[in-house]
Design a protein around this motif. Structure first.
Motif, PDB file in Angstrom:
ATOM      1  N   UNK A  19      10.924  20.412   9.552  1.00  0.00           N
ATOM      2  CA  UNK A  19      11.653  21.136  10.600  1.00  0.00           C
ATOM      3  C   UNK A  19      11.922  20.217  11.778  1.00  0.00           C
ATOM      4  N   UNK A  20      10.940  19.435  12.185  1.00  0.00           N
ATOM      5  CA  UNK A  20      11.127  18.506  13.303  1.00  0.00           C
ATOM      6  C   UNK A  20      12.201  17.472  12.990  1.00  0.00           C
ATOM      7  N   UNK A  21      12.181  16.916  11.781  1.00  0.00           N
ATOM      8  CA  UNK A  21      13.205  15.925  11.437  1.00  0.00           C
ATOM      9  C   UNK A  21      14.580  16.575  11.358  1.00  0.00           C
ATOM     10  N   UNK A  22      14.651  17.803  10.882  1.00  0.00           N
ATOM     11  CA  UNK A  22      15.925  18.528  10.841  1.00  0.00           C
ATOM     12  C   UNK A  22      16.477  18.747  12.253  1.00  0.00           C
ATOM     13  N   UNK A  23      15.573  18.911  13.213  1.00  0.00           N
ATOM     14  CA  UNK A  23      15.967  19.107  14.611  1.00  0.00           C
ATOM     15  C   UNK A  23      16.287  17.787  15.323  1.00  0.00           C
ATOM     16  N   UNK A  24      16.186  16.673  14.588  1.00  0.00           N
ATOM     17  CA  UNK A  24      16.570  15.387  15.152  1.00  0.00           C
ATOM     18  C   UNK A  24      15.439  14.559  15.736  1.00  0.00           C
ATOM     19  N   UNK A  44      14.893  11.094  25.379  1.00  0.00           N
ATOM     20  CA  UNK A  44      13.856  10.701  26.336  1.00  0.00           C
ATOM     21  C   UNK A  44      12.610  11.580  26.247  1.00  0.00           C
ATOM     22  N   UNK A  45      12.584  12.525  25.321  1.00  0.00           N
ATOM     23  CA  UNK A  45      11.452  13.436  25.170  1.00  0.00           C
ATOM     24  C   UNK A  45      10.497  12.928  24.092  1.00  0.00           C
ATOM     25  N   UNK A  46       9.219  12.866  24.430  1.00  0.00           N
ATOM     26  CA  UNK A  46       8.187  12.517  23.453  1.00  0.00           C
ATOM     27  C   UNK A  46       7.132  13.611  23.467  1.00  0.00           C
ATOM     28  N   UNK A  47       6.844  14.141  22.299  1.00  0.00           N
ATOM     29  CA  UNK A  47       5.811  15.149  22.118  1.00  0.00           C
ATOM     30  C   UNK A  47       4.632  14.472  21.433  1.00  0.00           C
ATOM     31  N   UNK A  48       3.415  14.767  21.870  1.00  0.00           N
ATOM     32  CA  UNK A  48       2.227  14.140  21.308  1.00  0.00           C
ATOM     33  C   UNK A  48       1.217  15.226  20.958  1.00  0.00           C
ATOM     34  N   UNK A  49       0.653  15.160  19.754  1.00  0.00           N
ATOM     35  CA  UNK A  49      -0.290  16.192  19.307  1.00  0.00           C
ATOM     36  C   UNK A  49      -1.182  15.625  18.214  1.00  0.00           C
ATOM     37  N   UNK A  59       7.510  21.489  20.501  1.00  0.00           N
ATOM     38  CA  UNK A  59       8.971  21.473  20.424  1.00  0.00           C
ATOM     39  C   UNK A  59       9.541  22.836  20.805  1.00  0.00           C
ATOM     40  N   UNK A  60       8.984  23.889  20.238  1.00  0.00           N
ATOM     41  CA  UNK A  60       9.449  25.236  20.544  1.00  0.00           C
ATOM     42  C   UNK A  60       9.182  25.588  22.007  1.00  0.00           C
ATOM     43  N   UNK A  61       8.009  25.225  22.499  1.00  0.00           N
ATOM     44  CA  UNK A  61       7.662  25.465  23.901  1.00  0.00           C
ATOM     45  C   UNK A  61       8.693  24.824  24.824  1.00  0.00           C
ATOM     46  N   UNK A  62       9.015  23.562  24.577  1.00  0.00           N
ATOM     47  CA  UNK A  62       9.980  22.834  25.417  1.00  0.00           C
ATOM     48  C   UNK A  62      11.380  23.408  25.274  1.00  0.00           C
ATOM     49  N   UNK A  63      11.767  23.764  24.045  1.00  0.00           N
ATOM     50  CA  UNK A  63      13.102  24.327  23.835  1.00  0.00           C
ATOM     51  C   UNK A  63      13.264  25.680  24.528  1.00  0.00           C
TER      52      UNK A  63
END
Length: 88
Positions: A19-24, A44-49, A59-63
């Protein structure tokens, strides 16, 4: 009618990654000092987990909440009252 249920488990990592790769997002996994780290980057967005499912949650939180994703004082108070009554 049968209720659908999805639980956070190992079988959700691959669908979360896909899903993440599909979202780019470019998803990377690193291992340093025995610690596994995951990152998803898009522009410019980096998510770390600690795993793909948590990355997808960020990703969903930020979107949904935008660049000002943090909770305000009243939102925090409401959350604490609902889920930690003794803290409110």
């Amino acid at each position: 009618m049968v209720q659908e249920r999805i639980a956070a488990a190992g079988n959700t990592d691959v669908p979360a990654y896909l899903t993440l790769t599909k979202l780019g997002y470019l998803v990377e996994r690193t291992n340093s000092d025995g610690q596994e780290h995951w990152a998803a980057k898009k522009g410019t967005l980096e998510l770390v987990a600690s795993g793909p499912l948590e990355l997808l949650g960020l990703c969903l939180l930020r979107n949904e909440r935008g660049p000002c994703w943090q909770a305000g004082d009243s939102e925090i108070d409401e959350f604490l009252k609902r889920f930690y009554r003794s803290a409110g």
